[in-house]
Design a protein around this motif. Structure first.
Motif, PDB file in Angstrom:
ATOM      1  N   LEU A  52       0.890  -1.114  -0.095  1.00  0.00           N
ATOM      2  CA  LEU A  52       0.011   0.025  -0.080  1.00  0.00           C
ATOM      3  C   LEU A  52       0.932   1.044   0.006  1.00  0.00           C
ATOM      4  CD1 LEU A  52      -2.692   1.337   0.104  1.00  0.00           C
ATOM      5  CD2 LEU A  52      -2.520   1.250   2.691  1.00  0.00           C
ATOM      6  N   CYS A  53       0.636   2.242  -1.050  1.00  0.00           N
ATOM      7  CA  CYS A  53       1.549   3.218  -1.102  1.00  0.00           C
ATOM      8  C   CYS A  53       1.031   4.429  -1.726  1.00  0.00           C
ATOM      9  CB  CYS A  53       2.987   2.769  -1.907  1.00  0.00           C
ATOM     10  SG  CYS A  53       2.488   2.488  -3.679  1.00  0.00           S
ATOM     11  N   THR A  54       1.504   5.575  -1.895  1.00  0.00           N
ATOM     12  CA  THR A  54       0.938   6.852  -2.551  1.00  0.00           C
ATOM     13  C   THR A  54       1.067   6.366  -4.054  1.00  0.00           C
ATOM     14  OG1 THR A  54       2.762   7.944  -2.523  1.00  0.00           O
ATOM     15  CG2 THR A  54       1.502   8.179  -0.539  1.00  0.00           C
ATOM     16  N   GLN A  55       0.389   7.239  -5.127  1.00  0.00           N
ATOM     17  CA  GLN A  55       0.476   7.024  -6.671  1.00  0.00           C
ATOM     18  C   GLN A  55       1.812   7.620  -6.787  1.00  0.00           C
ATOM     19  OE1 GLN A  55      -2.682   7.982  -9.291  1.00  0.00           O
ATOM     20  NE2 GLN A  55      -1.343   9.875  -9.894  1.00  0.00           N
ATOM     21  N   ALA A  56       2.520   8.405  -5.968  1.00  0.00           N
ATOM     22  CA  ALA A  56       3.855   9.006  -6.423  1.00  0.00           C
ATOM     23  C   ALA A  56       4.843   8.029  -6.191  1.00  0.00           C
ATOM     24  CB  ALA A  56       4.318  10.195  -5.381  1.00  0.00           C
ATOM     25  N   GLU A  57       4.714   7.153  -4.956  1.00  0.00           N
ATOM     26  CA  GLU A  57       5.454   6.037  -4.868  1.00  0.00           C
ATOM     27  C   GLU A  57       5.710   4.924  -5.838  1.00  0.00           C
ATOM     28  OE1 GLU A  57       5.900   6.528   0.023  1.00  0.00           O
ATOM     29  OE2 GLU A  57       4.369   5.267  -0.647  1.00  0.00           O
ATOM     30  N   PHE A  58       4.400   4.530  -6.442  1.00  0.00           N
ATOM     31  CA  PHE A  58       3.973   3.741  -7.190  1.00  0.00           C
ATOM     32  C   PHE A  58       4.428   4.104  -8.545  1.00  0.00           C
ATOM     33  CE2 PHE A  58       1.296   2.314 -10.850  1.00  0.00           C
ATOM     34  CZ  PHE A  58       1.428   0.646 -10.445  1.00  0.00           C
ATOM     35  N   LEU A  59       4.620   5.296  -9.107  1.00  0.00           N
ATOM     36  CA  LEU A  59       5.195   5.502 -10.114  1.00  0.00           C
ATOM     37  C   LEU A  59       6.860   5.635 -10.139  1.00  0.00           C
ATOM     38  CD1 LEU A  59       2.902   8.802 -10.713  1.00  0.00           C
ATOM     39  CD2 LEU A  59       3.064   6.756 -12.144  1.00  0.00           C
ATOM     40  N   GLU A  60       7.129   6.141  -9.026  1.00  0.00           N
ATOM     41  CA  GLU A  60       8.683   5.785  -8.753  1.00  0.00           C
ATOM     42  C   GLU A  60       9.038   4.349  -9.027  1.00  0.00           C
ATOM     43  OE1 GLU A  60       9.464   7.648  -5.004  1.00  0.00           O
ATOM     44  OE2 GLU A  60       9.008   9.636  -5.621  1.00  0.00           O
ATOM     45  N   THR A  61       8.359   3.415  -8.454  1.00  0.00           N
ATOM     46  CA  THR A  61       8.782   2.295  -8.424  1.00  0.00           C
ATOM     47  C   THR A  61       8.724   1.498  -9.887  1.00  0.00           C
ATOM     48  OG1 THR A  61       7.755   1.671  -6.278  1.00  0.00           O
ATOM     49  CG2 THR A  61       8.020  -0.201  -7.672  1.00  0.00           C
ATOM     50  N   TRP A  62       7.838   2.025 -10.603  1.00  0.00           N
ATOM     51  CA  TRP A  62       7.571   1.296 -11.710  1.00  0.00           C
ATOM     52  C   TRP A  62       8.128   2.233 -13.104  1.00  0.00           C
ATOM     53  CZ3 TRP A  62       6.880  -3.647 -11.615  1.00  0.00           C
ATOM     54  CH2 TRP A  62       6.181  -4.164 -10.774  1.00  0.00           C
ATOM     55  N   LEU A  63       8.390   3.228 -12.847  1.00  0.00           N
ATOM     56  CA  LEU A  63       9.187   4.225 -14.071  1.00  0.00           C
ATOM     57  C   LEU A  63      10.576   4.577 -13.959  1.00  0.00           C
ATOM     58  CD1 LEU A  63       5.935   6.314 -14.909  1.00  0.00           C
ATOM     59  CD2 LEU A  63       6.614   4.088 -16.087  1.00  0.00           C
ATOM     60  N   PRO A  64      11.339   3.992 -14.331  1.00  0.00           N
ATOM     61  CA  PRO A  64      12.672   4.375 -14.048  1.00  0.00           C
ATOM     62  C   PRO A  64      12.969   5.672 -14.703  1.00  0.00           C
ATOM     63  CG  PRO A  64      12.794   2.761 -15.634  1.00  0.00           C
ATOM     64  CD  PRO A  64      11.404   2.774 -15.074  1.00  0.00           C
ATOM     65  N   ASP A  65      12.326   6.234 -15.680  1.00  0.00           N
ATOM     66  CA  ASP A  65      12.525   7.607 -16.162  1.00  0.00           C
ATOM     67  C   ASP A  65      11.796   8.769 -15.605  1.00  0.00           C
ATOM     68  OD1 ASP A  65      10.264   6.514 -17.374  1.00  0.00           O
ATOM     69  OD2 ASP A  65      10.936   7.215 -19.604  1.00  0.00           O
ATOM     70  N   LEU A  66      11.090   8.415 -14.726  1.00  0.00           N
ATOM     71  CA  LEU A  66       9.971   9.274 -13.976  1.00  0.00           C
ATOM     72  C   LEU A  66      10.636  10.948 -13.882  1.00  0.00           C
ATOM     73  CD1 LEU A  66       7.286   9.638 -12.953  1.00  0.00           C
ATOM     74  CD2 LEU A  66       8.140   9.083 -10.732  1.00  0.00           C
ATOM     75  N   GLU A  67      11.977  10.844 -13.385  1.00  0.00           N
ATOM     76  CA  GLU A  67      12.202  12.182 -13.033  1.00  0.00           C
ATOM     77  C   GLU A  67      12.434  13.168 -14.356  1.00  0.00           C
ATOM     78  OE1 GLU A  67      16.015  14.598 -10.986  1.00  0.00           O
ATOM     79  OE2 GLU A  67      15.910  12.281 -11.017  1.00  0.00           O
ATOM     80  N   ALA A  68      12.714  12.444 -15.416  1.00  0.00           N
ATOM     81  CA  ALA A  68      13.198  13.097 -16.688  1.00  0.00           C
ATOM     82  C   ALA A  68      11.613  13.514 -17.161  1.00  0.00           C
ATOM     83  CB  ALA A  68      13.647  12.349 -17.637  1.00  0.00           C
ATOM     84  N   ARG A  69      10.862  12.505 -17.029  1.00  0.00           N
ATOM     85  CA  ARG A  69       9.325  12.721 -17.642  1.00  0.00           C
ATOM     86  C   ARG A  69       8.688  13.797 -16.763  1.00  0.00           C
ATOM     87  NH1 ARG A  69       6.817   7.069 -19.222  1.00  0.00           N
ATOM     88  NH2 ARG A  69       4.958   8.401 -20.205  1.00  0.00           N
ATOM     89  N   THR A  70       8.777  14.026 -15.653  1.00  0.00           N
ATOM     90  CA  THR A  70       8.109  15.063 -15.037  1.00  0.00           C
ATOM     91  C   THR A  70       9.035  16.383 -15.029  1.00  0.00           C
ATOM     92  OG1 THR A  70       9.557  14.612 -13.054  1.00  0.00           O
ATOM     93  CG2 THR A  70       7.370  13.584 -13.182  1.00  0.00           C
ATOM     94  N   GLN A  71      10.097  16.499 -15.503  1.00  0.00           N
ATOM     95  CA  GLN A  71      10.739  17.687 -15.708  1.00  0.00           C
ATOM     96  C   GLN A  71      10.336  18.333 -17.111  1.00  0.00           C
ATOM     97  OE1 GLN A  71      15.048  16.985 -15.353  1.00  0.00           O
ATOM     98  NE2 GLN A  71      14.899  17.134 -13.153  1.00  0.00           N
ATOM     99  N   ALA A  72       9.999  17.113 -18.008  1.00  0.00           N
ATOM    100  CA  ALA A  72       9.689  17.606 -19.400  1.00  0.00           C
ATOM    101  C   ALA A  72       8.032  17.845 -19.687  1.00  0.00           C
ATOM    102  CB  ALA A  72       9.877  16.305 -20.269  1.00  0.00           C
ATOM    103  N   SER A  73       7.224  17.512 -18.384  1.00  0.00           N
ATOM    104  CA  SER A  73       5.846  17.790 -18.901  1.00  0.00           C
ATOM    105  C   SER A  73       5.240  18.353 -17.323  1.00  0.00           C
ATOM    106  CB  SER A  73       4.985  16.602 -19.332  1.00  0.00           C
ATOM    107  OG  SER A  73       3.729  16.519 -18.928  1.00  0.00           O
TER     108      SER A  73
END
Length: 338
Positions: A293-314
Motif C-alpha cells: 500500500l503506497c501513494t501514487q507518487a511512490e507507485f510511479l517511482e517504483t515502476w518508471l525508471p525515467d520518471l524524473e526526466a518525464r516530470t521535468q519535461a511535462s
C-alpha cells in the motif's frame, strides 16, 4: 427506484420526504433514466466534468503496464494472461496501457476485458479502442467466468463511485445521515444506525463529525473477488488508510461541497474519499494477500525508471507524480491470490 425525477427536490418528494445519503448517491449516479453515469456524463477530461490522472498524462498507464508485465511473469510464467480493467470510463487509461505494452513488444501476451456499467461509456469504449477487441462485461463475476478466475485486475477511481453511507457522531454514538427538504432547501438530519457496518472508525471523535464509508463496495467485493482463483489486483483511488470525512461533487470542473452536492442531482459526479484500511481488510477476509500500500507518487517511482526526466519535461506529468498533488492524494493497493 423512486420513478423518474427532475431534480433533488422532486426526488425527495417522490420518496416521501427523506432518504439516506447512500440512497441519494445511488440514484444520483445510477438511476437508469436520470442518473449521472447512466445518462448525463459526457466525457472525462477537458471536455467533461472532471479529469483523472490518465486524462492528464500517460505516466500512470505506463506504470500500470510495467506492473502488468512483471505480475504476468510472477503469476503465470511464460503463459499469456487476461487483464481486466474495472470502470474504464472513456478508455483513456486502457489506451495508455495498451500503447506501453505495444512499445515493450508484449501486447500479444495479454487479452483485455473491461467491466463497465455506464451505457454512455460502454458506447464510448467501442470508438475509443476500435482497433482492439476489448470484451466488455456487466460484472466482474462474468469477466472471471470467461477466464476461469485467473487474471490481473486493475482500476483507477473505481471505488469512489460506489454509493457511500454518511455517518455522524451525535449523542455519543454513530448515527446515519438522511437528506430531506426544509421548504425547497436540502436538509440533512440523522437517525439511529440500524445496521452493522464493517468499517474503521476514528479513535478520536467530536460532536457532528462526519464519516463516509463504502459498504456497497464491500458487498461488491464479497460477491466478486471471491471468484479470483489466481492473479493480482491493483486499486488506485484517492483517499488514505484511515476513515474518510471528504465528500464532493464535480460539475464542469467546479468542485462543490457541503449542501451544494445536492444542487445538480443527476447532472454532476458525487464522490467520497476511500478508506484503504477498509479495502485491505475486506480483501484479507476473502483470502487476498496484501502485497503493498503506497501513494501514487511512490507507485510511479517504483515502476518508471525515467520518471524524473518525464516530470521535468511535462507539467501534467509532474502534477500526477507530485506527492503534494495527485501523487499524494491517491493511494495504490496491491493484493494477490496465489
Amino acid at each position: 427506484m423512486s420513478g423518474k425525477w427532475t431534480n433533488f427536490q422532486d426526488f425527495i418528494r417522490r420518496c416521501g420526504g427523506a432518504v439516506t445519503f447512500e440512497r441519494f448517491m445511488r440514484e444520483a449516479l445510477y438511476h437508469p433514466e436520470c442518473g449521472y453515469y447512466a445518462q448525463h456524463i459526457s466525457d472525462v477530461g477537458r471536455g467533461g466534468d472532471f479529469s483523472t490522472s490518465s486524462t492528464l498524462n500517460a505516466i500512470l498507464g505506463d506504470a500500470v503496464a510495467a506492473w502488468l508485465m512483471a505480475r504476468r511473469r510472477e503469476h503465470f510464467g511464460d503463459l499469456p494472461c487476461t487483464v481486466i480493467e474495472l470502470g474504464p470510463g472513456n478508455g483513456s487509461l486502457m489506451r495508455h496501457v495498451l500503447h506501453a505494452l505495444d512499445g515493450a513488444g508484449e501486447r500479444g501476451l495479454f487479452s483485455f476485458g473491461a467491466v463497465e456499467t455506464s451505457p454512455v461509456f460502454r458506447a464510448a469504449l467501442k470508438f475509443a479502442l476500435p482497433e482492439d477487441r476489448i470484451e466488455i462485461f456487466d460484472t466482474l463475476v462474468q469477466a472471471f467466468e470467461s477466464c476461469d478466475g485467473r487474471a490481473l485486475v486493475y482500476s483507477n477511481e473505481f471505488v469512489d463511485a460506489f454509493p457511500a453511507v454518511q455517518l455522524t457522531w451525535q449523542q455519543n454514538d454513530w448515527r446515519e445521515v438522511y437528506v430531506g427538504l426544509d421548504g425547497d432547501e436540502p436538509l440533512e438530519a440523522s437517525k439511529p444506525l440500524l445496521r452493522g457496518i464493517d468499517a474503521d472508525a476514528p479513535t478520536r471523535v467530536r460532536d457532528e463529525l462526519r464519516l463516509f464509508v463504502h459498504p456497497s463496495y464491500h458487498s461488491w467485493v464479497r460477491r466478486s473477488m471471491s471468484r479470483l482463483k489466481a492473479g493480482a489486483v491493483l486499486t488506485i483511488d484517492y483517499g488514505r488508510a484511515y476513515p474518510s470525512s471528504e465528500c464532493r461533487a464535480y460539475r464542469r470542473h467546479e468542485r462543490l461541497e457541503g449542501i451544494d452536492v445536492y444542487a445538480w442531482m443527476g447532472e454532476q459526479d458525487v464522490t467520497c474519499d476511500v478508506n484503504f484500511a477498509d479495502l485491505q481488510r475486506w480483501g484479507e477476509q476473502l483470502g487476498l494477500r496484501t502485497e503493498g500500500l503506497c501513494t501514487q507518487a511512490e507507485f510511479l517511482e517504483t515502476w518508471l525508471p525515467d520518471l524524473e526526466a518525464r516530470t521535468q519535461a511535462s507539467p501534467a506529468a509532474a502534477f500526477v507524480a507530485n506527492p503534494f498533488g495527485a501523487g499524494g492524494a491517491f493511494c495504490v493497493l496491491e493484493q494477490s491470490r496465489r
